[in-house]
Design a protein around this motif. Structure first.
Motif, PDB file in Angstrom:
ATOM      1  N   PRO A  65       3.830  28.364  34.218  1.00 33.42           N
ATOM      2  CA  PRO A  65       3.059  28.233  35.471  1.00 33.42           C
ATOM      3  C   PRO A  65       1.593  28.198  35.161  1.00 33.42           C
ATOM      4  O   PRO A  65       1.070  27.274  35.413  1.00 33.42           O
ATOM      5  CB  PRO A  65       3.410  28.988  36.438  1.00 33.42           C
ATOM      6  N   SER A  66       1.571  29.428  34.129  1.00 35.98           N
ATOM      7  CA  SER A  66       0.019  28.728  32.723  1.00 35.98           C
ATOM      8  C   SER A  66      -0.160  27.557  32.534  1.00 35.98           C
ATOM      9  O   SER A  66      -1.195  27.159  32.213  1.00 35.98           O
ATOM     10  CB  SER A  66      -0.440  30.138  32.426  1.00 35.98           C
ATOM     11  N   SER A  85      -3.200  33.975  35.089  1.00 36.59           N
ATOM     12  CA  SER A  85      -2.354  34.859  34.995  1.00 36.59           C
ATOM     13  C   SER A  85      -2.375  35.931  34.022  1.00 36.59           C
ATOM     14  O   SER A  85      -2.637  37.123  34.351  1.00 36.59           O
ATOM     15  CB  SER A  85      -1.143  34.523  34.899  1.00 36.59           C
ATOM     16  N   LEU A  86      -2.791  35.341  32.938  1.00 36.62           N
ATOM     17  CA  LEU A  86      -3.883  36.692  31.943  1.00 36.62           C
ATOM     18  C   LEU A  86      -4.612  37.187  31.978  1.00 36.62           C
ATOM     19  O   LEU A  86      -4.321  38.605  31.874  1.00 36.62           O
ATOM     20  CB  LEU A  86      -3.641  35.576  30.799  1.00 36.62           C
ATOM     21  N   LEU A  87      -5.635  36.942  33.150  1.00 37.90           N
ATOM     22  CA  LEU A  87      -6.594  37.878  33.125  1.00 37.90           C
ATOM     23  C   LEU A  87      -6.951  38.821  34.631  1.00 37.90           C
ATOM     24  O   LEU A  87      -7.620  39.014  34.652  1.00 37.90           O
ATOM     25  CB  LEU A  87      -7.813  36.938  33.301  1.00 37.90           C
ATOM     26  N   ASP A  88      -5.190  38.171  35.393  1.00 38.85           N
ATOM     27  CA  ASP A  88      -5.131  38.713  36.372  1.00 38.85           C
ATOM     28  C   ASP A  88      -6.334  38.194  37.341  1.00 38.85           C
ATOM     29  O   ASP A  88      -6.494  39.297  38.489  1.00 38.85           O
ATOM     30  CB  ASP A  88      -5.057  40.465  36.397  1.00 38.85           C
ATOM     31  N   LEU A  89      -6.003  37.268  37.442  1.00 40.25           N
ATOM     32  CA  LEU A  89      -7.231  36.716  39.068  1.00 40.25           C
ATOM     33  C   LEU A  89      -6.273  36.097  39.561  1.00 40.25           C
ATOM     34  O   LEU A  89      -5.393  35.661  39.244  1.00 40.25           O
ATOM     35  CB  LEU A  89      -8.035  35.590  38.137  1.00 40.25           C
ATOM     36  N   LYS A 161      -8.077  36.532  21.007  1.00 38.39           N
ATOM     37  CA  LYS A 161      -6.769  37.469  21.967  1.00 38.39           C
ATOM     38  C   LYS A 161      -5.917  36.106  22.818  1.00 38.39           C
ATOM     39  O   LYS A 161      -4.631  36.301  22.751  1.00 38.39           O
ATOM     40  CB  LYS A 161      -7.562  38.915  21.931  1.00 38.39           C
ATOM     41  N   VAL A 162      -6.940  35.638  23.310  1.00 37.87           N
ATOM     42  CA  VAL A 162      -5.955  34.669  24.238  1.00 37.87           C
ATOM     43  C   VAL A 162      -5.057  34.026  24.124  1.00 37.87           C
ATOM     44  O   VAL A 162      -3.796  34.160  24.140  1.00 37.87           O
ATOM     45  CB  VAL A 162      -7.206  34.345  25.544  1.00 37.87           C
ATOM     46  N   GLY A 169       4.218  34.659  24.364  1.00 36.83           N
ATOM     47  CA  GLY A 169       4.372  34.101  25.763  1.00 36.83           C
ATOM     48  C   GLY A 169       4.282  35.080  27.156  1.00 36.83           C
ATOM     49  O   GLY A 169       4.635  34.930  28.248  1.00 36.83           O
ATOM     50  N   LEU A 170       2.763  36.113  26.613  1.00 41.61           N
ATOM     51  CA  LEU A 170       1.940  36.640  27.814  1.00 41.61           C
ATOM     52  C   LEU A 170       1.933  35.920  29.139  1.00 41.61           C
ATOM     53  O   LEU A 170       1.200  36.426  29.912  1.00 41.61           O
ATOM     54  CB  LEU A 170       0.961  37.436  27.615  1.00 41.61           C
TER      55      LEU A 170
END
Length: 171
Positions: A65-66, A85-89, A161-162, A169-170
């Protein structure tokens, strides 16, 4: 309401004229953008181009989905990813159609969809501050520095890092 006398104004002007400005201080170029109601930036050296965001986007079945889809940039196919999703927004309820930052780092290149491109600025390196320990846990691995931009706190993200975490896969 108090009025400032001419003498006070002249004294303020003399003080301002005596400030030392280091013209040789190293600067950093930042690409500042809004995402999920917050302000972020990437170092300009990693952003190769900014696209207006109205490019035709092609959906690719089976992608996480990202990954919003892919675009054609002068014959090169680039993925377009969302950082929410990676940054929990909060995940946007409607299709995100803001600018696309073409980034390159960690052996990866991709478009990064942002809600709004705010500015591209050159700032003295001394204005970058270490992120506080009170930073939300979800942002700690990605925020390399904080900087003030027009009175707002901007988190400078570590694009390497992103991208590394996306490759793992994060995202």
């Amino acid at each position: 309401m108090s009025q400032t006398s001419v003498d006070e104004l002249l004294a303020l002007k003399r003080e301002a004229a005596n400030e030392v400005v280091d013209v040789d201080e190293p600067t950093v170029k930042l690409v500042i953008f809004a995402l999920g109601g917050k302000y972020f930036a990437f170092r300009g050296q990693f952003i190769k181009e900014v696209l207006p965001g109205d490019e035709r986007l092609f959906y690719v079945p089976g992608m996480p989905p990202s990954v919003q889809g892919v675009i054609n940039v002068r014959g090169d196919i680039e993925s377009v990813i969302l950082l929410h999703s990676l940054l929990d927004l909060p995940t946007p309820q409607e299709v995100v159609s803001g600018s696309i930052l073409l980034g390159q780092a960690s052996g990866m290149h991709s478009g990064i969809r942002v809600d709004e491109l705010l500015d591209v600025v050159d700032l003295p390196l001394s204005q970058l501050q270490n992120p506080p320990e009170s930073l939300p846990e979800s942002l700690q691995p990605y925020v390399a520095a904080l900087v003030d931009f027009s009175g707002k706190a901007v988190a400078v993200l570590d694009i390497e890092k992103v991208f590394a975490d996306y490759q793992d896969g994060l995202g």
